[in-house]
Structure formats: structure tokens, C-alpha cells
Motif scaffolding. Structure first.
Motif, PDB file in Angstrom:
ATOM      1  N   LEU A   1       3.063  10.719  24.691  1.00 10.48           N
ATOM      2  CA  LEU A   1       2.478  10.998  23.381  1.00 10.48           C
ATOM      3  C   LEU A   1       2.304   9.684  22.626  1.00 10.48           C
ATOM      4  N   ALA A   2       1.061   9.250  22.492  1.00 10.20           N
ATOM      5  CA  ALA A   2       0.774   8.013  21.763  1.00 10.20           C
ATOM      6  C   ALA A   2       0.640   8.313  20.278  1.00 10.20           C
ATOM      7  N   ILE A   3       1.096   7.386  19.449  1.00  6.67           N
ATOM      8  CA  ILE A   3       0.962   7.566  18.005  1.00  6.67           C
ATOM      9  C   ILE A   3      -0.505   7.645  17.609  1.00  6.67           C
ATOM     10  N   THR A   4      -1.383   6.988  18.383  1.00  7.05           N
ATOM     11  CA  THR A   4      -2.805   7.037  18.049  1.00  7.05           C
ATOM     12  C   THR A   4      -3.386   8.430  18.245  1.00  7.05           C
ATOM     13  N   THR A   5      -2.807   9.238  19.123  1.00  9.19           N
ATOM     14  CA  THR A   5      -3.262  10.620  19.271  1.00  9.19           C
ATOM     15  C   THR A   5      -3.031  11.387  17.984  1.00  9.19           C
ATOM     16  N   THR A   6      -1.863  11.212  17.412  1.00 10.00           N
ATOM     17  CA  THR A   6      -1.564  11.848  16.122  1.00 10.00           C
ATOM     18  C   THR A   6      -2.475  11.307  15.029  1.00 10.00           C
ATOM     19  N   LEU A   7      -2.688  10.004  15.023  1.00  5.02           N
ATOM     20  CA  LEU A   7      -3.540   9.414  13.985  1.00  5.02           C
ATOM     21  C   LEU A   7      -4.975   9.928  14.092  1.00  5.02           C
ATOM     22  N   ASN A   8      -5.469  10.128  15.310  1.00  2.55           N
ATOM     23  CA  ASN A   8      -6.818  10.673  15.455  1.00  2.55           C
ATOM     24  C   ASN A   8      -6.901  12.098  14.919  1.00  2.55           C
ATOM     25  N   ASP A   9      -5.843  12.887  15.139  1.00  3.46           N
ATOM     26  CA  ASP A   9      -5.813  14.228  14.552  1.00  3.46           C
ATOM     27  C   ASP A   9      -5.871  14.153  13.034  1.00  3.46           C
ATOM     28  N   LEU A  10      -5.098  13.243  12.454  1.00  2.00           N
ATOM     29  CA  LEU A  10      -5.087  13.088  10.997  1.00  2.00           C
ATOM     30  C   LEU A  10      -6.402  12.517  10.488  1.00  2.00           C
ATOM     31  N   ALA A  11      -7.023  11.634  11.281  1.00  3.59           N
ATOM     32  CA  ALA A  11      -8.288  11.020  10.858  1.00  3.59           C
ATOM     33  C   ALA A  11      -9.391  12.064  10.719  1.00  3.59           C
ATOM     34  N   GLU A  12      -9.304  13.121  11.508  1.00  2.00           N
ATOM     35  CA  GLU A  12     -10.300  14.183  11.380  1.00  2.00           C
ATOM     36  C   GLU A  12     -10.224  14.862  10.022  1.00  2.00           C
ATOM     37  N   ARG A  13      -9.085  14.708   9.360  1.00  2.20           N
ATOM     38  CA  ARG A  13      -8.930  15.266   8.012  1.00  2.20           C
ATOM     39  C   ARG A  13      -9.105  14.197   6.937  1.00  2.20           C
ATOM     40  N   ASP A  14      -9.635  13.028   7.354  1.00  6.14           N
ATOM     41  CA  ASP A  14      -9.957  11.951   6.411  1.00  6.14           C
ATOM     42  C   ASP A  14      -8.724  11.455   5.675  1.00  6.14           C
ATOM     43  N   SER A  15      -7.603  11.315   6.412  1.00 10.36           N
ATOM     44  CA  SER A  15      -6.364  10.973   5.714  1.00 10.36           C
ATOM     45  C   SER A  15      -5.693   9.707   6.241  1.00 10.36           C
ATOM     46  N   VAL A  16      -6.395   8.915   7.057  1.00  9.31           N
ATOM     47  CA  VAL A  16      -5.809   7.685   7.589  1.00  9.31           C
ATOM     48  C   VAL A  16      -6.561   6.491   7.001  1.00  9.31           C
ATOM     49  N   THR A  17      -5.819   5.564   6.414  1.00 12.88           N
ATOM     50  CA  THR A  17      -6.425   4.414   5.753  1.00 12.88           C
ATOM     51  C   THR A  17      -6.252   3.164   6.603  1.00 12.88           C
TER      52      THR A  17
ATOM     53  N   ARG B   1       0.828  -1.209   0.000  1.00 11.99           N
ATOM     54  CA  ARG B   1       0.000   0.000   0.000  1.00 11.99           C
ATOM     55  C   ARG B   1       0.865   1.262   0.000  1.00 11.99           C
ATOM     56  N   LEU B   2       1.997   1.209   0.680  1.00  8.93           N
ATOM     57  CA  LEU B   2       2.924   2.341   0.613  1.00  8.93           C
ATOM     58  C   LEU B   2       3.408   2.556  -0.813  1.00  8.93           C
ATOM     59  N   ARG B   3       3.648   1.461  -1.535  1.00 10.12           N
ATOM     60  CA  ARG B   3       4.083   1.570  -2.922  1.00 10.12           C
ATOM     61  C   ARG B   3       3.020   2.234  -3.785  1.00 10.12           C
ATOM     62  N   ASP B   4       1.751   2.025  -3.394  1.00 12.83           N
ATOM     63  CA  ASP B   4       0.658   2.645  -4.139  1.00 12.83           C
ATOM     64  C   ASP B   4       0.434   4.105  -3.750  1.00 12.83           C
ATOM     65  N   GLY B   5       1.231   4.584  -2.809  1.00 17.41           N
ATOM     66  CA  GLY B   5       1.123   5.980  -2.419  1.00 17.41           C
ATOM     67  C   GLY B   5       0.219   6.246  -1.237  1.00 17.41           C
ATOM     68  N   ASP B   6      -0.272   5.181  -0.588  1.00 16.95           N
ATOM     69  CA  ASP B   6      -1.133   5.365   0.579  1.00 16.95           C
ATOM     70  C   ASP B   6      -0.301   5.571   1.838  1.00 16.95           C
ATOM     71  N   ALA B   7      -0.665   6.553   2.618  1.00 19.13           N
ATOM     72  CA  ALA B   7      -0.060   6.783   3.939  1.00 19.13           C
ATOM     73  C   ALA B   7      -0.788   7.989   4.539  1.00 19.13           C
ATOM     74  N   PRO B   8      -0.969   7.993   5.850  1.00 22.77           N
ATOM     75  CA  PRO B   8      -0.613   6.947   6.801  1.00 22.77           C
ATOM     76  C   PRO B   8      -1.583   5.764   6.771  1.00 22.77           C
ATOM     77  N   LEU B   9      -1.062   4.612   7.163  1.00 28.09           N
ATOM     78  CA  LEU B   9      -1.821   3.363   7.150  1.00 28.09           C
ATOM     79  C   LEU B   9      -1.851   2.762   8.549  1.00 28.09           C
ATOM     80  N   VAL B  10      -2.974   2.149   8.889  1.00 26.67           N
ATOM     81  CA  VAL B  10      -3.126   1.445  10.159  1.00 26.67           C
ATOM     82  C   VAL B  10      -3.725   0.076   9.865  1.00 26.67           C
TER      83      VAL B  10
END
Length: 394
Positions: free
Chosen positions: A195-211, A125-134
Motif C-alpha cells: 500500500l503506497a501512500i500515493t495510492t491514498t493521495l490519489n483517492d483524496l486528489a479525486e476529491r480536490d483535497s491534496v495541496t 502550511r500545516l499551521r495555516d490549516g492545509d492538509a494533506p500536503l505534498v
């Protein structure tokens, strides 16, 4: 981009306090299951996925990790180390890798075992240009982990150990795909303390950018002491992982019963009429004396199980001594960990490093005995016994 251009960052700095006393002398990723450290299975999964550059984020008791893995040659990878001097959460740990990572990378937990397929899928998925990924997997007890809410394949929220009702069994499997942009995102996260990585991911998820990336393969997590037994059993029953431990110099007495689901390391001595069964792992230089019974247990290197002792559903740490006819009863227990009460867990008991349990002593279900404890013959050990304690009769 090939997987050769992807770096694996493995988080291995944590102390693992819920696993005390096993983590008093070793970092959590070095706790052994099926006679090998948890972290070794993670490194092998990365190598099997075709990644040959590994960055280990180390901290607590890091010399144990550095001494075991060295430069990675034994696993056909190149290992570099970065230090998280103070354990301030998974996001902070990822940030420590910034000076040595300049392209796409996968992040894994050093104490959570997954198949190589989980890593390969994230790389694709990284090769396809997707990021961040969970990665997202399903478990029976989702509220114990980071529950993932999805809208299609988009992550809308990761809720760590929710207290309220849970309407999904999908959780964060702990394998991530990132580009270096994640470092700025971590720094931008408004958080105090850890600082948990999930805190950052939740911030990014609000912008619809976590797959979210679905994963339904093996997922083995060690969070508590009883998980050591269940994960050990899963690996012992997996012949691809359990049967390659060294088995030289074993001395096995007469009329010994060793079940097929028992893994023996090198230089193990087993006395006459001993019985080993039930997904047990016996570490190097361990002695199991005559007429002893070991069932569904993990015995670390250099321990001695005395004549006639019965050890069930137990973890016996390094250089511990279980005296003649002592008994770890086994079965289900209620175990208190911090502020949490865990009922109905399978844990006969835990005996810490360098502890000596006297002859005829008994560990009741769920007893956790610390390091360097001296327990007299015939005593009954219940609940938690602090490291260094002397337990007398009467």
C-alpha cells in the motif's frame, strides 16, 4: 501551532534491494554518503527546521538504526521508534505511526535528502490549516519517480514511474504534511499487496483535497548503486555537510595527493605516493596503500586498498580488500537492475562487505561483486558476482 507541536515521521524500514550488496547487512537509510548515513542528513534537516520530536519507522536490520541514533540526544531531538515488521509500502509504514501521533505531522523518506526549508514550509502550511500536503520539485528524469499533475496548487494525480509520455518534470519530492485523519484515509484505500501512500493521495486528489507545495532546494535521491556516487559527490562539495566528520588519528605518507574534494574520516592510513581525488569519501580505519589511486569513490570503514591499486567510480564496502595492482576501471556502464537496463550510468564497480579481490584482478565497468566473495589474483570480474562466490583463474 508551532513547529514544536509538529512531529516528524521518517520512513526507514525499507530493505533497498536495488542497492544490493550494500543493503545485505545494513538498511538502505544507513548506506553512507560523505561518511555519514543517509538517514542522518534527514534527521538533521528535521532538527534544523525546529522539530524536536521524531518517530522513526523501522523494520529491516533495524538494530543498525537504533544503535546509531539512540534516543536522538546527539541531534537535539527526541527519537521514538515504531516497527513495520513487514514492508508493505509507504502507506502501511505511515499507518504504523498512528499509536504515537495525535496531531499534525510531516512525513519524510529516510533515504532522500532535502533541505530544512522543505520541512519548514510544510510546517508553515500545516499551521495555516492545509492538509494533506505534498511537496513538488522538478527533476531531469521525472519518469523515474512519481510524476505530479497539478491544477494550480491542487494535486490532481501522482503517477508512479509512468510508462507513457510525460508532459511535466514535476515530481513528488517525498515530504508530506498530514493530520491524523490520514490514517482513516489510508485504511479506506482499496489496495492489495503493498500500500503506497500515493495510492491514498490519489483517492483524496479525486476529491480536490491534496495541496502541492513547491520546493526548489536540494533534493538528493539514492535509488540505485550509481546514485551513491552522485549523492556522495554532491555532499562532498557541500562544505556544510562534508567537513564535520571526525578526522583524528590520520596517518598520511610522503608525497600523498589528497584533493580538496576528498573527505577523510578518522584513523585513515594513506601510504606514500597515493592519490585521492574526485569527490571521494574515505571511511574510518581505511587503509589506502602506497601508490594507490582512488577517484570518485566511496570507501566504507575498515576497507583496504592495496599497493598500486586503481579504484575509480566505485563503492568499496566495509572490510573489503582490494589487492595490489587490482583495477576498478571506472567510467560509464550498462547495468541491469531487475528487469530494467540502465545505460550510460557512471559506475566503475561495487565490491561488497568482507570481499577480497586478488592482486592484479580487474573489475570491468559496472561490475557488482557481492559480499564474502573470494576472487583470485589476475581474474576479470564482469557483470554480477553472487555473494559467497569463489572466483578462480582459468
Amino acid at each position: 501551532m508551532s513547529t514544536d507541536e509538529v512531529t516528524a515521521v521518517i520512513l526507514a524500514a525499507g530493505e533497498g534491494r536495488r542497492l544490493e550488496p550494500l543493503t545485505n547487512r545494513r538498511p538502505k537509510p544507513m548506506v553512507p554518503v560523505a561518511n555519514r548515513p543517509l538517514l542522518e542528513y534527514v534527521v538533521e534537516a528535521v532538527a534544523a527546521a525546529g522539530i524536536d520530536r521524531v518517530v522513526l519507522v523501522v523494520g529491516y536490520k533495524q538494530e543498525r538504526i537504533r544503535n546509531h541514533f539512540g534516543d536522538g540526544d546527539d541531534w537535539d531531538v527526541t527519537i521514538e521508534y515504531v516497527e513495520q515488521a513487514t514492508q508493505l509500502g509507504t502507506g502501511h509504514a505511515v499507518l504504523q505511526a498512528e499509536p504515537v501521533v495525535d496531531g499534525p505531522f510531516v512525513v519524510l523518506n529516510g533515504d532522500r535528502i532535502v533541505d530544512a526549508a522543505a520541512v519548514s514550509t510544510v510546517c508553515d502550511r500545516l499551521r495555516d490549516g492545509d492538509a494533506p500536503l505534498v511537496t513538488v520539485t522538478a527533476v531531469e528524469t521525472p519518469r523515474d519517480y512519481g510524476v505530479v499533475q497539478l491544477d494550480g496548487d491542487r494535486v490532481t494525480e501522482v503517477n508512479e514511474k509512468p510508462e507513457g509520455p510525460v508532459d511535466t518534470n514535476r515530481i513528488n519530492a517525498g515530504v508530506y504534511g498530514f493530520t491524523p485523519e490520514i490514517f482513516d484515509a489510508i485504511r479506506a484505500t482499496n489496495a492489495t499487496g503493498e500500500l503506497a501512500i500515493t495510492t491514498t493521495l490519489n483517492d483524496l486528489a479525486e476529491r480536490d483535497s491534496v495541496t502541492g507545495v513547491g520546493y526548489d532546494g536540494r533534493w538528493l535521491d539514492v535509488s540505485n548503486l550509481w546514485d551513491v556516487l552522485s549523492v556522495n559527490a554532491a555532499l562532498v562539495h557541500d562544505s556544510d555537510h562534508a567537513r564535520d566528520a571526525p578526522a583524528t588519528g590520520q596517518r598520511v605518507g610522503d608525497a600523498v595527493t589528497v584533493a580538496d574534494d576528498v573527505v577523510l574520516a578518522g584513523n585513515v592510513r594513506i601510504g606514500p605516493n597515493a592519490t585521492l581525488s574526485g569527490a571521494s569519501a574515505i571511511g574510518s580505519n581505511v587503509t589506502v596503500a602506497a601508490n594507490a589511486v582512488v577517484e570518485n569513490s566511496v570507501v566504507l570503514p575498515d576497507a583496504v586498498i592495496g599497493p598500486g591499486a586503481v579504484v575509480r567510480d566505485a563503492v568499496i564496502a566495509g572490510n573489503a580488500r582490494i589487492g595490489p595492482n587490482a583495477t576498478v576501471v571506472g567510467g560509464e556502464a550498462t547495468v541491469v537492475v531487475g528487469d530494467s537496463v540502465h545505460r550510460g550510468v557512471t559506475l566503475g564497480g561495487v565490491v561488497g562487505d568482507n570481499t577480497s579481490i586478488g592482486g592484479g584482478a580487474t573489475l570491468t565497468n559496472g561490475a557488482v561483486v557481492g559480499d564474502d566473495v573470494q576472487a583470485d589474483a589476475g581474474v576479470v570480474l564482469d557483470g554480477r558476482v553472487e555473494s559467497g562466490a569463489v572466483v578462480r583463474r582459468g
